[in-house]
Scaffold this motif. Structure first.
Motif, PDB file in Angstrom:
ATOM      1  N   LYS A 111       0.812  -1.223   0.000  1.00 37.65           N
ATOM      2  CA  LYS A 111       0.000   0.000   0.000  1.00 37.65           C
ATOM      3  C   LYS A 111       0.845   1.274   0.000  1.00 37.65           C
ATOM      4  O   LYS A 111       0.313   2.370  -0.155  1.00 37.65           O
ATOM      5  N   VAL A 112       2.147   1.127   0.219  1.00 45.00           N
ATOM      6  CA  VAL A 112       3.022   2.298   0.291  1.00 45.00           C
ATOM      7  C   VAL A 112       3.256   2.838  -1.113  1.00 45.00           C
ATOM      8  O   VAL A 112       3.709   2.114  -2.003  1.00 45.00           O
ATOM      9  N   THR A 113       2.955   4.103  -1.313  1.00 39.26           N
ATOM     10  CA  THR A 113       3.036   4.693  -2.656  1.00 39.26           C
ATOM     11  C   THR A 113       4.197   5.670  -2.815  1.00 39.26           C
ATOM     12  O   THR A 113       4.465   6.119  -3.921  1.00 39.26           O
ATOM     13  N   LEU A 114       4.856   6.032  -1.729  1.00 36.77           N
ATOM     14  CA  LEU A 114       5.927   7.021  -1.823  1.00 36.77           C
ATOM     15  C   LEU A 114       7.299   6.357  -1.950  1.00 36.77           C
ATOM     16  O   LEU A 114       7.441   5.162  -1.693  1.00 36.77           O
ATOM     17  N   PRO A 115       8.323   7.101  -2.358  1.00 40.42           N
ATOM     18  CA  PRO A 115       9.675   6.533  -2.455  1.00 40.42           C
ATOM     19  C   PRO A 115      10.182   6.124  -1.071  1.00 40.42           C
ATOM     20  O   PRO A 115      10.029   6.863  -0.091  1.00 40.42           O
ATOM     21  N   VAL A 116      10.813   4.959  -1.001  1.00 39.65           N
ATOM     22  CA  VAL A 116      11.283   4.416   0.278  1.00 39.65           C
ATOM     23  C   VAL A 116      12.735   3.956   0.141  1.00 39.65           C
ATOM     24  O   VAL A 116      13.091   3.274  -0.815  1.00 39.65           O
ATOM     25  N   LEU A 117      13.540   4.340   1.135  1.00 40.77           N
ATOM     26  CA  LEU A 117      14.905   3.841   1.241  1.00 40.77           C
ATOM     27  C   LEU A 117      14.971   2.881   2.421  1.00 40.77           C
ATOM     28  O   LEU A 117      14.601   3.237   3.547  1.00 40.77           O
ATOM     29  N   VAL A 118      15.422   1.663   2.169  1.00 42.30           N
ATOM     30  CA  VAL A 118      15.596   0.659   3.220  1.00 42.30           C
ATOM     31  C   VAL A 118      17.085   0.584   3.541  1.00 42.30           C
ATOM     32  O   VAL A 118      17.902   0.336   2.649  1.00 42.30           O
TER      33      VAL A 118
END
Length: 266
Positions: free
Chosen positions: A207-214
């Motif tokens: 459901k996460v729609t934004l840019p993500v850094l792991v």
């Protein structure tokens, strides 16, 4: 003002900047854990720091077992902070459980957060053999952990701080973590730890729609590398980077590596 006091909020950096970095700490530590990361961003970003209710210098009277029986209560707090301070263009840097808090905030309150950094975060700590999922802990291990916390919290904190921090050549890091753990009221620490270790937000990842850094460290007792790989595989617009330090607290043990990872992402 109530929120400022409740979460011991501090706003620093470039107060005129349209871009905001919100730093959220994990279990057993407080906002000072980011002290060596902040200076690299103060010139270009508004910086917001806060303590989770139940820890740090947050208002202890604000703690409610019912509100914080799951981390949704903390996500509601984050939304309240962003609204109260009228923050814009927010990049949320969440360490450990606060990464999931930021993720939930982005899902439940669309538009509040623009980018998300998951620093040593996990969607589920408990293994799930049925699904072939490895979180790093089985039921027996968690049962033993909570029994140790309940039997002698301060002795548990002394031992856990060393295995979680790693970096045995710098014992002062584990000692500082042990101190912040010991500053938490034991009953609150145990309830929050149970809310964390038994969470399961794997179903929320798509459901996460934004840019993500792991961001993943080496030899993290709480979040094995396979968990970060799982996050990258299941969050649509995400990418994984590894920092060369051991333990669960890279912002403390290798702050400049964390700075470089965040700067590259921004």
């Amino acid at each position: 003002m109530d929120i400022i006091l409740r979460n011991n909020i501090h706003v620093t950096g470039n107060l005129e900047s349209p871009q905001t970095l919100v730093f959220a700490h994990g279990f057993g530590i407080d906002q000072t854990s980011f002290s060596k990361v902040i200076p690299s961003f103060e010139h270009d970003y508004k910086i917001v720091l806060f303590d989770n209710v139940g820890g740090g210098k947050a208002d202890i009277k604000a703690y409610s077992p019912k509100r914080y029986e799951a981390i949704n209560g903390y996500a509601t707090d984050v939304a309240g902070i962003i609204q109260a301070l009228d923050l814009r263009q927010v990049t949320f840097v969440g360490h450990s459980v606060s990464g999931m808090t930021g993720m939930l905030t982005s899902i439940h309150y669309p538009g509040m957060i623009d980018k998300l950094v998951l620093l040593g975060s996990s969607p589920r700590y408990l293994n799930d053999p049925k699904d072939g999922y490895t979180g790093g802990f089985d039921h027996a291990t968690l049962t033993s952990l909570f029994e140790a916390m309940e039997a002698n919290y301060h002795a548990w904190a002394a031992g856990f701080s060393k295995v979680a921090m790693r970096n045995e050549d710098r014992p002062e890091l584990a000692a500082a973590f042990a101190k912040t753990l010991n500053d938490i009221r034991p009953d609150i620490a145990i309830q929050v730890a149970k809310a964390i270790f038994y969470l399961d937000y794997r179903g929320e990842l798509p459901k996460v729609t934004l840019p993500v850094l792991v961001v993943q460290t080496a030899n993290d007792i709480a979040v094995p590398a396979v968990v970060s790989e799982y996050l990258e595989a299941n969050i649509p617009n995400s990418r994984l980077t590894k920092v060369e330090t051991e333990g669960h607290f890279p912002q403390i043990s290798a702050p400049m590596e964390v700075v470089a990872a965040i700067q590259s992402f921004l």
